[in-house]
Motif scaffolding. Structure first.
Motif, PDB file in Angstrom:
ATOM      1  N   THR A  96      -6.325 -13.569   2.317  1.00 20.78           N
ATOM      2  CA  THR A  96      -5.212 -13.760   1.385  1.00 20.78           C
ATOM      3  C   THR A  96      -5.709 -14.471   0.140  1.00 20.78           C
ATOM      4  OG1 THR A  96      -3.640 -13.932   3.212  1.00 20.78           O
ATOM      5  CG2 THR A  96      -2.956 -14.819   1.076  1.00 20.78           C
ATOM      6  N   VAL A  97      -5.443 -13.873  -1.005  1.00 26.83           N
ATOM      7  CA  VAL A  97      -5.909 -14.460  -2.256  1.00 26.83           C
ATOM      8  C   VAL A  97      -4.755 -14.615  -3.244  1.00 26.83           C
ATOM      9  CG1 VAL A  97      -8.294 -13.648  -2.113  1.00 26.83           C
ATOM     10  CG2 VAL A  97      -6.539 -12.193  -3.154  1.00 26.83           C
ATOM     11  N   ASN A  98      -4.925 -15.556  -4.110  1.00 27.13           N
ATOM     12  CA  ASN A  98      -4.037 -15.737  -5.249  1.00 27.13           C
ATOM     13  C   ASN A  98      -4.891 -15.534  -6.489  1.00 27.13           C
ATOM     14  OD1 ASN A  98      -1.854 -16.811  -3.500  1.00 27.13           O
ATOM     15  ND2 ASN A  98      -3.289 -18.503  -3.258  1.00 27.13           N
ATOM     16  N   LEU A  99      -4.355 -14.802  -7.445  1.00 29.77           N
ATOM     17  CA  LEU A  99      -5.161 -14.355  -8.576  1.00 29.77           C
ATOM     18  C   LEU A  99      -4.542 -14.820  -9.884  1.00 29.77           C
ATOM     19  CD1 LEU A  99      -5.425 -10.875  -6.997  1.00 29.77           C
ATOM     20  CD2 LEU A  99      -7.409 -12.313  -7.404  1.00 29.77           C
ATOM     21  N   GLY A 155       3.833  -9.685  -3.535  1.00 29.53           N
ATOM     22  CA  GLY A 155       4.870  -8.803  -4.072  1.00 29.53           C
ATOM     23  C   GLY A 155       4.309  -7.701  -4.944  1.00 29.53           C
ATOM     24  N   ASP A 156       5.038  -7.365  -5.978  1.00 28.72           N
ATOM     25  CA  ASP A 156       4.666  -6.278  -6.881  1.00 28.72           C
ATOM     26  C   ASP A 156       3.274  -6.512  -7.426  1.00 28.72           C
ATOM     27  OD1 ASP A 156       6.416  -4.673  -9.676  1.00 28.72           O
ATOM     28  OD2 ASP A 156       4.402  -4.356  -8.853  1.00 28.72           O
ATOM     29  N   LYS A 198      -5.726  -4.171  -4.033  1.00 25.40           N
ATOM     30  CA  LYS A 198      -6.343  -4.853  -2.901  1.00 25.40           C
ATOM     31  C   LYS A 198      -7.564  -4.099  -2.389  1.00 25.40           C
ATOM     32  CE  LYS A 198      -5.104  -7.112   1.444  1.00 25.40           C
ATOM     33  NZ  LYS A 198      -4.008  -7.393   2.394  1.00 25.40           N
ATOM     34  N   SER A 199      -7.462  -2.770  -2.355  1.00 24.90           N
ATOM     35  CA  SER A 199      -8.551  -1.966  -1.796  1.00 24.90           C
ATOM     36  C   SER A 199      -9.814  -2.036  -2.644  1.00 24.90           C
ATOM     37  CB  SER A 199      -8.108  -0.511  -1.663  1.00 24.90           C
ATOM     38  OG  SER A 199      -7.763   0.011  -2.931  1.00 24.90           O
ATOM     39  N   LYS A 200      -9.642  -2.375  -3.906  1.00 33.78           N
ATOM     40  CA  LYS A 200     -10.776  -2.471  -4.811  1.00 33.78           C
ATOM     41  C   LYS A 200     -11.155  -3.921  -5.108  1.00 33.78           C
ATOM     42  CE  LYS A 200      -9.993   1.914  -7.197  1.00 33.78           C
ATOM     43  NZ  LYS A 200      -9.836   2.574  -8.521  1.00 33.78           N
TER      44      LYS A 200
END
Lengths: 115, 114
Positions: free
Chosen positions: A30-33, A53-54, A69-71
């Motif tokens: 889990t990351v916050n960006l 979310g979005d 997320k996949s990248k």
């Protein structure tokens, strides 16, 4: 160790050109960006953030970013830059759901917009 | 106005001297952080603190020390053991409770050691 990569160290654009700054991170949980901006002579300030979310988030001054997320990516975009967007832009990541989590920054991208 | 104050804006020291950089916040944030910014290197974490009288080393703590005697204050001392102290130093703070939060940054102190 967690790392953040920003693809371009320097970008030069003319006014009204479109902008995309790349950011990739290495952590799989889990990351916050975040994208922060440092205008000449000013504080580092938050442009936008993603917690959940979005995956398309909108920030200040017409900037937006998309979390893929996949990248493992969180690229920053603006459809039409202005001379006042000249600044250094930093992508940053932290982990988990706590408010007490250290940020890992990319090395920054210096954007120069010519009038 | 709420915010983070760092003083002085510019600081000059001779090699071999310790120097303390001030950071004060009136945002009532629990957590405070110190980063170092070098050209082309981004920001790197030096020390961080969640509560008074407790702090942890970041990625580049060697040659630095901190204290957290008050919630509002988190001074950083650059010691003579820091091999390359000339840099731009940024202090930040954040809320801790209630999930992830952004960090708020001060205006920075540019330290030059000759």
């Amino acid at each position: 160790a967690q790392s953040v990569s920003q693809h371009n160290h320097h970008v030069i654009l003319s006014e009204a050109a479109s902008l995309e700054l790349g950011c990739n991170y290495s952590y799989g949980g889990t990351v916050n960006l975040f994208w922060y901006v440092q205008y000449p002579g000013q504080h580092l300030q938050l442009l936008l953030k993603y917690f959940s979310g979005d995956p398309l988030v909108k920030g200040i001054k017409g900037f937006e970013a998309e979390f893929i997320k996949s990248k493992f990516s969180f690229n920053l975009r603006k459809p039409s830059v202005q001379w006042s967007d000249t600044a250094e832009y930093f992508c940053a990541v932290n982990r988990g759901n706590s408010g007490y989590s250290t940020l890992t920054f990319g090395k920054g991208t210096m954007l120069l917009v010519s009038p | 106005d709420g915010g983070i104050t760092q003083s002085p804006k510019y600081l000059f020291r001779k090699e071999g001297q310790n120097v303390t950089l001030s950071c004060e916040q009136n945002l009532n944030h629990d957590a405070m952080y110190w980063y170092r910014q070098d050209p082309g290197q981004g920001l790197r974490l030096i020390y961080y603190s969640q509560i008074v009288n407790d702090f942890q080393k970041g990625d580049i703590a060697e040659g630095y020390s901190v204290s957290r005697e008050k919630k509002e204050s988190f001074p950083l001392t650059v010691t003579s053991a820091q091999k390359n102290p000339t840099a731009f130093y940024l202090c930040a703070s954040s809320i801790v409770a209630g999930g992830p939060h952004e960090q708020y940054f001060g205006p920075g102190t540019r330290l030059t050691v000759t």
